[in-house]
Design a protein around this motif. Structure first.
Motif, short mmCIF file in Angstrom:
data_model
loop_
_atom_site.label_atom_id
_atom_site.label_comp_id
_atom_site.label_asym_id
_atom_site.label_seq_id
_atom_site.Cartn_x
_atom_site.Cartn_y
_atom_site.Cartn_z
N GLU A 156 -5.85 -24.13 -25.55
CA GLU A 156 -4.64 -24.40 -26.33
C GLU A 156 -3.79 -25.50 -25.69
O GLU A 156 -3.06 -26.21 -26.38
CB GLU A 156 -3.82 -23.12 -26.46
N PHE A 157 -3.90 -25.63 -24.36
CA PHE A 157 -3.08 -26.62 -23.67
C PHE A 157 -3.50 -28.04 -24.02
O PHE A 157 -2.67 -28.96 -24.07
CB PHE A 157 -3.20 -26.40 -22.15
N PHE A 158 -4.79 -28.26 -24.29
CA PHE A 158 -5.30 -29.60 -24.56
C PHE A 158 -5.56 -29.85 -26.04
O PHE A 158 -6.31 -30.76 -26.39
CB PHE A 158 -6.59 -29.84 -23.76
N ASP A 165 -2.16 -30.60 -31.25
CA ASP A 165 -0.79 -30.16 -31.54
C ASP A 165 0.05 -30.12 -30.27
O ASP A 165 1.23 -30.52 -30.26
CB ASP A 165 -0.81 -28.77 -32.20
N ALA A 166 -0.54 -29.62 -29.17
CA ALA A 166 0.20 -29.55 -27.91
C ALA A 166 0.52 -30.94 -27.38
O ALA A 166 1.65 -31.22 -26.94
CB ALA A 166 -0.61 -28.77 -26.88
N LEU A 224 4.48 -35.41 -26.54
CA LEU A 224 4.84 -36.81 -26.75
C LEU A 224 6.13 -36.94 -27.57
O LEU A 224 6.97 -37.82 -27.31
CB LEU A 224 3.70 -37.54 -27.46
N GLU A 225 6.30 -36.05 -28.55
CA GLU A 225 7.53 -36.08 -29.34
C GLU A 225 8.75 -35.73 -28.50
O GLU A 225 9.82 -36.33 -28.64
CB GLU A 225 7.40 -35.10 -30.50
N LEU A 226 8.56 -34.77 -27.57
CA LEU A 226 9.67 -34.41 -26.68
C LEU A 226 10.01 -35.56 -25.74
O LEU A 226 11.19 -35.89 -25.55
CB LEU A 226 9.29 -33.17 -25.88
#
Length: 263
Positions: free
Chosen positions: A39-41, A44-45, A50-52
């Motif tokens: 889930e980390f890679f 969506d993550a 990148l958005e943050l």
């Protein structure tokens, strides 16, 4: 005559047992923790991260805000320096009984107290002391001093225990007092090591002082918490950059001082 080969060294089963225990602990840690590498890679993550990060650009560079950040950086520096100095003074006093120079009972009692001081994190010390001292840098300074005194007290005591006893014994045999023999024989042996420990802890306290502001201890950490809580990411980016510059500056000063001491 043929020379006999020396017998092979005996195996130290204590070291082997400790290594196996550490290996078992590492394996147990990986198996017991719910590590979600898949889930980390995921895309969506990565997109969320990148958005943050994009929200931090560009940093806030208005002159009033930079002046405010500069004063907060000075406050953080002062907290770390004063907290370290108080810790060094306490650690020097604690290290004498903790090194066994005042008997086994005093050594055990002081070592237990040092364990308590350093086992409590700076954030917990700050939460406790801010209740007594109120919000601001005073409680944060005391929190840094309490935790660092436990760390340096243990390190100073170990340095005194590992010092060569022969120079001090020679001075005592020739009529010197116990205090004079300590200050002229044992302390000069351990002083460079103590200074190195102190500089290293000062570097750590810079980072810790920046974090203590999260619980209201002032400085850059308090600014960072305020702007992050309001989602003012550009202002938070400026505070983070100030933290990085402050840590880099202290690292450079500490490296130069350690290099000068070892010459």
């Amino acid at each position: 005559m043929k020379s006999r080969l020396p017998p092979p060294p005996a195996r130290d089963w204590t070291v082997i047992s400790l290594m196996l225990l550490v290996l078992l602990l590492i394996v147990a840690s990986f198996t017991s923790l719910p590590l979600k590498w898949r889930e980390f890679f995921t895309l969506d993550a990565v997109h969320s991260v990148l958005e943050l990060l994009a929200g931090f650009a560009p940093p806030e560079l208005a002159t009033p805000f930079l002046i405010k950040t500069g004063w907060a950086a000075i406050e953080t520096m002062a907290m770390s320096a004063l907290g370290t100095l108080l810790a060094v003074a306490a650690a020097l006093l604690f290290s004498l009984p903790a090194s066994g120079r005042m008997g086994r009972t005093a050594r055990a009692a002081m070592r237990a107290m040092l364990n308590v001081l350093r086992s409590i994190p700076e954030l917990v010390w700050a939460a406790i002391l801010l209740i007594a001292a109120g919000l601001g840098p005073f409680g944060g300074t005391l929190a840094l001093a309490a935790h660092t005194a436990g760390v340096l007290g243990r390190l100073f005591a170990d340095a005194l225990e590992n010092a060569a006893p022969l120079p001090e014994q020679t001075l005592r045999t020739n009529g010197a007092s116990a205090s004079a023999a300590f200050f002229y024989a044992t302390l000069p042996q351990t002083l460079p090591q103590m200074l190195s420990y102190t500089l290293y802890r000062w570097e750590n306290n810079i980072r810790a002082a920046a974090i203590l502001g999260v619980v209201g201890a002032g400085g850059l950490g308090q600014m960072l918490k305020y702007h992050l809580s309001l989602f003012q990411m550009q202002s938070a980016a400026t505070v983070i950059l100030a933290m990085l510059l402050l840590v880099a500056m202290v690292d450079g000063v500490s490296f130069a001082l350690r290099r000068a001491l070892t010459r």
